[in-house]
Scaffold this motif. Structure first.
Motif, PDB file in Angstrom:
ATOM      1  N   GLU A 155       3.982 -10.670 -12.347  1.00  0.00           N
ATOM      2  CA  GLU A 155       4.806 -11.586 -11.553  1.00  0.00           C
ATOM      3  C   GLU A 155       4.946 -11.153 -10.102  1.00  0.00           C
ATOM      4  N   ARG A 156       5.173  -9.866  -9.885  1.00  0.00           N
ATOM      5  CA  ARG A 156       5.506  -9.372  -8.550  1.00  0.00           C
ATOM      6  C   ARG A 156       4.322  -8.660  -7.909  1.00  0.00           C
ATOM      7  N   VAL A 157       4.381  -8.585  -6.576  1.00  0.00           N
ATOM      8  CA  VAL A 157       3.258  -7.977  -5.858  1.00  0.00           C
ATOM      9  C   VAL A 157       3.759  -7.282  -4.597  1.00  0.00           C
ATOM     10  N   VAL A 158       3.077  -6.201  -4.243  1.00  0.00           N
ATOM     11  CA  VAL A 158       3.275  -5.540  -2.958  1.00  0.00           C
ATOM     12  C   VAL A 158       1.969  -5.650  -2.188  1.00  0.00           C
ATOM     13  N   ILE A 159       2.035  -6.262  -1.007  1.00  0.00           N
ATOM     14  CA  ILE A 159       0.848  -6.459  -0.172  1.00  0.00           C
ATOM     15  C   ILE A 159       0.905  -5.450   0.968  1.00  0.00           C
ATOM     16  N   VAL A 160      -0.167  -4.702   1.122  1.00  0.00           N
ATOM     17  CA  VAL A 160      -0.249  -3.610   2.092  1.00  0.00           C
ATOM     18  C   VAL A 160      -1.213  -4.005   3.207  1.00  0.00           C
ATOM     19  N   THR A 161      -0.809  -3.812   4.449  1.00  0.00           N
ATOM     20  CA  THR A 161      -1.703  -4.108   5.567  1.00  0.00           C
ATOM     21  C   THR A 161      -2.845  -3.096   5.592  1.00  0.00           C
ATOM     22  N   PRO A 162      -4.093  -3.564   5.499  1.00  0.00           N
ATOM     23  CA  PRO A 162      -5.221  -2.634   5.521  1.00  0.00           C
ATOM     24  C   PRO A 162      -5.558  -2.215   6.941  1.00  0.00           C
ATOM     25  N   SER A 163      -6.318  -1.143   7.065  1.00  0.00           N
ATOM     26  CA  SER A 163      -6.612  -0.565   8.380  1.00  0.00           C
ATOM     27  C   SER A 163      -7.391  -1.509   9.283  1.00  0.00           C
ATOM     28  N   VAL A 164      -8.083  -2.496   8.705  1.00  0.00           N
ATOM     29  CA  VAL A 164      -8.933  -3.390   9.507  1.00  0.00           C
ATOM     30  C   VAL A 164      -8.130  -4.262  10.461  1.00  0.00           C
ATOM     31  N   TYR A 165      -6.815  -4.348  10.258  1.00  0.00           N
ATOM     32  CA  TYR A 165      -5.970  -5.155  11.150  1.00  0.00           C
ATOM     33  C   TYR A 165      -5.205  -4.313  12.171  1.00  0.00           C
ATOM     34  N   GLY A 166      -5.416  -3.008  12.190  1.00  0.00           N
ATOM     35  CA  GLY A 166      -4.642  -2.194  13.108  1.00  0.00           C
ATOM     36  C   GLY A 166      -3.157  -2.336  12.811  1.00  0.00           C
ATOM     37  N   THR A 167      -2.361  -2.669  13.830  1.00  0.00           N
ATOM     38  CA  THR A 167      -0.919  -2.854  13.641  1.00  0.00           C
ATOM     39  C   THR A 167      -0.521  -4.333  13.564  1.00  0.00           C
ATOM     40  N   ASP A 168      -1.486  -5.201  13.342  1.00  0.00           N
ATOM     41  CA  ASP A 168      -1.214  -6.630  13.184  1.00  0.00           C
ATOM     42  C   ASP A 168      -0.964  -6.905  11.704  1.00  0.00           C
ATOM     43  N   ASN A 169       0.273  -7.209  11.357  1.00  0.00           N
ATOM     44  CA  ASN A 169       0.658  -7.417   9.957  1.00  0.00           C
ATOM     45  C   ASN A 169       0.718  -8.887   9.569  1.00  0.00           C
TER      46      ASN A 169
END
Length: 320
Positions: free
Chosen positions: A83-97
């Motif tokens: 049901e639940r999820v944690v989405i992590v910003t990957p390195s390919v976006y730098g600091t753009d979340n």
């Protein structure tokens, strides 16, 4: 066989090399789940790779992944009964979340986020992120020249100080060597510390490999969480990764209250490949996440322990 799709990439907006290759869909489970997944179970490590025209990649990235949409993630979790999820910003976006936020909004109240920031990120932006459901920041101390403890220690210290009054956790993508180098800092950190992907261990090196005992000690003391995720990154024994069993059991036995589980979907390949430029498309790994989740009862035979890993610990750490 999986269907194929062609995705047009905007090379000027994203800095991606154009190719004629048809891009694969992100992996979907091929194996049915063979145990009762508890209600409110959480996949604690995923990524979204949005439309490259709307969410351009960071120019300084070391790889370029194929797309992975919120709709595909929803199909994944429906198949896994999660049901639940944690989405992590990957390195390919730098600091753009923004791509991570896009995925979180698609999922609604059942999603949380882990952001990547730098010293230029204002506190007001973090306030907004908190309202949007972000609950931690991620540091990459494994690649890009930051795997030196002389770099990693001050970066970790600065991250902890910034999160001290906010109540967020600091998540680390790192190695056992770095964990040993910062163990003393983790022991005194006033915020939760989370290690990705089994702490970056190498399953071929055995339980006595340098650094693993330090990881176990931090978990046992309650000072660190570990994501038992991305087993394929530590093991070469696909598809069941049998050599991960002793590591998973050692960590769970040390302190089941500090273990969370994740798929690492859509399984990006960030490895350096001879002749592949950072702007070339790195195909996603095609991992059977149904088979991957079915390893959890092997690692944790007790249903109550699995509930801690899938439900209780994520609820505490991410504020569900």
């Amino acid at each position: 066989m999986l269907n194929r799709r062609s995705v047009l990439l905007a090379s000027l907006a994203a800095g991606v090399a154009m190719t004629n290759r048809a891009h694969a869909r992100a992996a979907q489970p091929a194996t049915p789940i063979n145990f009762d997944v508890p209600a409110h179970a959480c996949d604690c490590h995923t990524h979204i790779h949005g439309d490259v025209e709307k969410f351009p990649f960071f120019a300084g990235r070391v790889y370029t992944p194929e797309p992975a949409s919120p709709e595909e993630m929803a199909a994944l979790h429906k198949a896994l009964h999660i049901e639940r999820v944690v989405i992590v910003t990957p390195s390919v976006y730098g600091t753009d979340n923004s791509s991570t936020l896009f995925g979180m909004k698609a999922r609604g109240a059942t999603a949380r986020g882990v952001a990547v920031i730098d010293d230029k990120t204002p506190e007001s932006a973090l306030d907004t992120m908190h309202q949007d459901g972000f609950r931690g920041i991620r540091l990459n101390l494994a690649t890009g020249g930051v795997n030196d403890p002389n770099v990693g220690r001050p970066r970790f210290t600065a991250a902890v100080e910034r999160m001290r009054t906010r109540g967020w956790h600091v998540q680390l993508y790192t190695t056992l060597t770095m964990i040993s180098a910062i163990k003393d800092l983790v022991e005194t950190a006033p915020v939760p510390v989370v290690f990705d992907h089994f702490g970056g261990l190498d399953a071929s090196l055995g339980l006595e490999q340098p650094g693993f005992s330090d990881l176990v000690a931090l978990v046992k003391s309650g000072k660190a969480y570990v994501k038992i995720s991305g087993a394929y990154r530590s093991s070469k024994l696909a598809p069941d990764y049998q050599d991960m069993v002793p590591y998973a059991r050692a960590l769970i036995t040390a302190n089941a209250d500090r273990i969370v589980w994740g798929t690492d979907w859509p399984h990006p390949d960030s490895s350096r490949v001879e002749g592949r430029k950072p702007t070339d498309i790195a195909p996603l790994y095609q991992i059977d996440d149904g088979r991957l989740l079915n390893q959890l009862p092997v690692w944790a035979p007790d249903a109550e322990v699995r509930k801690k890993i899938l439900v209780d610990n994520p609820a505490r750490l991410y504020g569900f």
